[in-house]
Design an enzyme around this catalytic site. Structure first.
Site, PDB file in Angstrom:
ATOM      1  N   GLY A 127       0.853  -1.571  -0.054  1.00 23.77           N
ATOM      2  CA  GLY A 127       0.214   0.070   0.037  1.00 23.77           C
ATOM      3  C   GLY A 127       1.052   1.429  -0.016  1.00 23.77           C
ATOM      4  O   GLY A 127       0.472   2.112  -0.503  1.00 23.77           O
ATOM      5  N   ASN A 128       1.912   1.198   0.600  1.00 26.43           N
ATOM      6  CA  ASN A 128       2.927   2.519   0.771  1.00 26.43           C
ATOM      7  C   ASN A 128       3.183   2.899  -0.721  1.00 26.43           C
ATOM      8  O   ASN A 128       3.731   3.926  -1.048  1.00 26.43           O
ATOM      9  CB  ASN A 128       4.050   2.380   1.797  1.00 26.43           C
TER      10      ASN A 128
ATOM     11  N   LYS B 170      -9.906  -9.683   5.701  1.00 27.17           N
ATOM     12  CA  LYS B 170      -9.157  -8.943   5.199  1.00 27.17           C
ATOM     13  C   LYS B 170      -9.321  -7.532   5.254  1.00 27.17           C
ATOM     14  O   LYS B 170     -10.667  -7.004   4.980  1.00 27.17           O
ATOM     15  CB  LYS B 170      -9.138  -9.223   3.340  1.00 27.17           C
TER      16      LYS B 170
ATOM     17  N   LYS C 137      -2.970  -9.826  -2.049  1.00 26.33           N
ATOM     18  CA  LYS C 137      -2.211  -9.629  -3.369  1.00 26.33           C
ATOM     19  C   LYS C 137      -0.924 -10.311  -3.222  1.00 26.33           C
ATOM     20  O   LYS C 137      -0.112 -10.691  -4.326  1.00 26.33           O
ATOM     21  CB  LYS C 137      -1.876  -8.061  -3.657  1.00 26.33           C
TER      22      LYS C 137
ATOM     23  N   LYS D  90       2.659 -12.358   3.545  1.00 33.83           N
ATOM     24  CA  LYS D  90       4.088 -12.068   2.685  1.00 33.83           C
ATOM     25  C   LYS D  90       4.960 -13.233   2.981  1.00 33.83           C
ATOM     26  O   LYS D  90       5.469 -13.826   1.925  1.00 33.83           O
ATOM     27  CB  LYS D  90       4.572 -10.933   3.230  1.00 33.83           C
TER      28      LYS D  90
HETATM   29  N1  LIG Z   1       7.291 -10.129  12.109  1.00 37.29           N
HETATM   30  C1  LIG Z   1       7.112  -8.950  11.342  1.00 37.29           C
HETATM   31  N2  LIG Z   1       8.324  -8.410  10.723  1.00 37.29           N
HETATM   32  C2  LIG Z   1       8.163  -7.281  10.318  1.00 37.29           C
HETATM   33  N3  LIG Z   1       7.040  -6.490  10.181  1.00 37.29           N
HETATM   34  C3  LIG Z   1       5.772  -6.996  10.602  1.00 37.29           C
HETATM   35  C4  LIG Z   1       5.904  -8.216  11.148  1.00 37.29           C
HETATM   36  N4  LIG Z   1       4.769  -8.572  11.790  1.00 37.29           N
HETATM   37  C5  LIG Z   1       3.690  -7.157  11.288  1.00 37.29           C
HETATM   38  N5  LIG Z   1       4.746  -6.592  10.712  1.00 37.29           N
HETATM   39  C6  LIG Z   1       4.005  -5.262  10.336  1.00 37.29           C
HETATM   40  O1  LIG Z   1       3.619  -5.618   8.933  1.00 37.29           O
HETATM   41  C7  LIG Z   1       3.496  -4.253   8.036  1.00 37.29           C
HETATM   42  C8  LIG Z   1       3.655  -4.806   6.498  1.00 37.29           C
HETATM   43  O2  LIG Z   1       2.166  -5.263   6.507  1.00 37.29           O
HETATM   44  P1  LIG Z   1       1.197  -4.393   5.568  1.00 37.29           P
HETATM   45  O3  LIG Z   1       1.017  -2.818   6.287  1.00 37.29           O
HETATM   46  O4  LIG Z   1      -0.021  -4.965   5.394  1.00 37.29           O
HETATM   47  O5  LIG Z   1       1.834  -4.450   4.114  1.00 37.29           O
HETATM   48  P2  LIG Z   1       1.696  -3.813   2.735  1.00 37.29           P
HETATM   49  O6  LIG Z   1       0.629  -2.658   2.676  1.00 37.29           O
HETATM   50  O7  LIG Z   1       3.016  -3.238   2.129  1.00 37.29           O
HETATM   51  O8  LIG Z   1       1.505  -5.139   1.943  1.00 37.29           O
HETATM   52  C9  LIG Z   1       4.949  -3.600   8.541  1.00 37.29           C
HETATM   53  O9  LIG Z   1       4.849  -2.162   8.457  1.00 37.29           O
HETATM   54  C10 LIG Z   1       5.056  -4.159  10.220  1.00 37.29           C
HETATM   55  O10 LIG Z   1       4.430  -2.970  11.001  1.00 37.29           O
HETATM   56  N1  LIG Z   2      -5.569  -6.722  -1.981  1.00 37.30           N
HETATM   57  C1  LIG Z   2      -4.759  -6.702  -1.147  1.00 37.30           C
HETATM   58  O1  LIG Z   2      -4.156  -7.591  -0.733  1.00 37.30           O
HETATM   59  O2  LIG Z   2      -4.582  -5.238  -0.961  1.00 37.30           O
HETATM   60  P1  LIG Z   2      -3.745  -4.758   0.141  1.00 37.30           P
HETATM   61  O3  LIG Z   2      -2.280  -5.080  -0.070  1.00 37.30           O
HETATM   62  O4  LIG Z   2      -3.579  -3.181  -0.055  1.00 37.30           O
HETATM   63  O5  LIG Z   2      -4.115  -5.159   1.420  1.00 37.30           O
END
Ligand SMILES: Nc1ncnc2c1ncn2[C@@H]1O[C@H](COP(=O)(O)OP(=O)(O)O)[C@@H](O)[C@H]1O
Ligand SMILES: NC(=O)OP(=O)(O)O
Length: 315
Positions: free
Chosen positions: A13-14, A129, A214, A276
């Site tokens: 998302g970032n 989700k 995703k 992930k």
């Molecule tokens: N074990 C972990 N190691 C690193 N980050 C983690 C962990 N558990 C949770 N996080 C959090 O997960 C976040 C990334 O997930 P998310 O914000 O859903 O990702 P994106 O939107 O980039 O797909 C990181 O910013 C961190 O705060």
């Molecule tokens: N569809 C999906 O996984 O979106 P985000 O990564 O923004 O959660």
């Protein structure tokens, strides 16, 4: 010369932002590490999230708001398709511009992509989700009152968010199109927002309300395209065990077995780092020689050069 690889990049998302002007600004930055890979001669496929965007589109066109505006309510699969077009438009433009700035000649295409799910996936019974904006508790309670179909939960200390069902990807309907474009030298943007969730009904594909993660869909298309490398770009430079505790340890690498043991020990937060790591493990385990990398967008270049990030390999 370095080996040229087939790489699937999943953008978090970032990389995108929450409003059109912000998204246009951010994707210019996002385009750079992607085009670095293209410049090195790699074949690149790009997947991206849509959580904030699909939530925004769906809320604007929800039953309550649509009735007030005299417009039709927009079902979730259509909202997913709109988010693919909106995000793909900005990404495709930013990447195209960066390619031109470097005098490269690689065409870019966004494919509206449907991802086949099992309509009996148990995930349909338990929405997990998080999508859309973050709200204070009172705002979330008011939204649930206004919209009968809303379920909202507190999301990892960051505020309240709507949750929707998130089935696992089974297949990618447009995989042949993606392959033809990739093989003819295109940089392809696909499975945006995890893909539009559909199920098969004879020869038809029927949209089903859900948002696929995703990271799992990026893994699926990586396997289907016989990619060498899955790169998941997020907000953190590395994956940690004991995240946010005094014993927090940032990891440079994990084998599939080590990562699986950490998953079983509950080291990764569901809805953020867990999908992930699960996607990274699935891909690295799927064929000898395949590897996955989890790192931040800002550190992408160093991560790809092997200088940072968490790399996941079979052994
Ligand atoms: N074990 C972990 N190691 C690193 N980050 C983690 C962990 N558990 C949770 N996080 C959090 O997960 C976040 C990334 O997930 P998310 O914000 O859903 O990702 P994106 O939107 O980039 O797909 C990181 O910013 C961190 O705060
Ligand atoms: N569809 C999906 O996984 O979106 P985000 O990564 O923004 O959660």
């Amino acid at each position: 010369m370095k080996k040229q690889e087939k790489i699937v990049v999943a953008l978090g998302g970032n990389a995108l932002g929450r409003a059109p002007e912000e998204q246009i600004r951010l994707v210019k930055h996002t385009a750079k590490p992607i085009v670095d890979l293209i410049e090195e001669g790699h074949q690149v496929i790009l997947a991206h999230g849509n959580g904030p965007q699909v939530g925004m589109i769906n809320l604007a066109m929800s039953a309550a708001n649509a009735a007030a505006a005299g417009t039709p309510e927009m079902p979730f699969p259509e909202c997913g398709a709109m988010s693919q077009g909106y995000i793909g438009y900005h990404l495709q433009n930013a990447i195209r511009e960066e390619i031109h700035n470097r005098n490269l000649k690689v065409p870019v295409a966004t494919v509206i992509t449907q991802v086949i799910v099992d309509k009996d996936d148990p995930a349909f019974l338990k929405p997990i989700k998080p999508i859309g904006a973050f709200y204070a508790e009172e705002e979330a309670l008011a939204l649930m009152k206004q919209h009968d179909d809303y379920q909202m939960v507190e999301d990892a200390g960051r505020g309240w968010r709507r949750v929707v069902a998130s089935p696992k990807p089974v297949d990618v309907a447009e995989k042949d199109t993606v392959k033809i474009l990739m093989d003819s030298g295109h940089m392809v943007i696909t499975v945006g927002g995890g893909g539009i969730p559909v199920y098969r009904d004879g020869n038809a594909l029927i949209g089903i309300p859900a948002v696929i993660d995703k990271d799992y869909s990026a893994e699926k298309i990586a396997e289907l395209m016989d990619a060498d490398y899955l790169i998941i770009l997020t907000t953190v430079e590395k994956v940690a065990i004991n995240f946010n505790t005094p014993n927090e340890t940032w990891l440079d690498r994990m084998t599939v077995d080590e990562a699986t043991a950490y998953i079983e020990d509950g080291m990764f937060t569901p809805g953020s780092m867990l999908p992930k790591v699960q996607a990274a493990v699935l891909f690295a385990a799927s064929k000898t020689g395949r590897k996955s990398l989890i790192t931040s967008l800002d550190k992408a270049k160093d991560g790809i050069a092997g200088l940072t990030g968490t790399i996941i390999t079979q052994a």
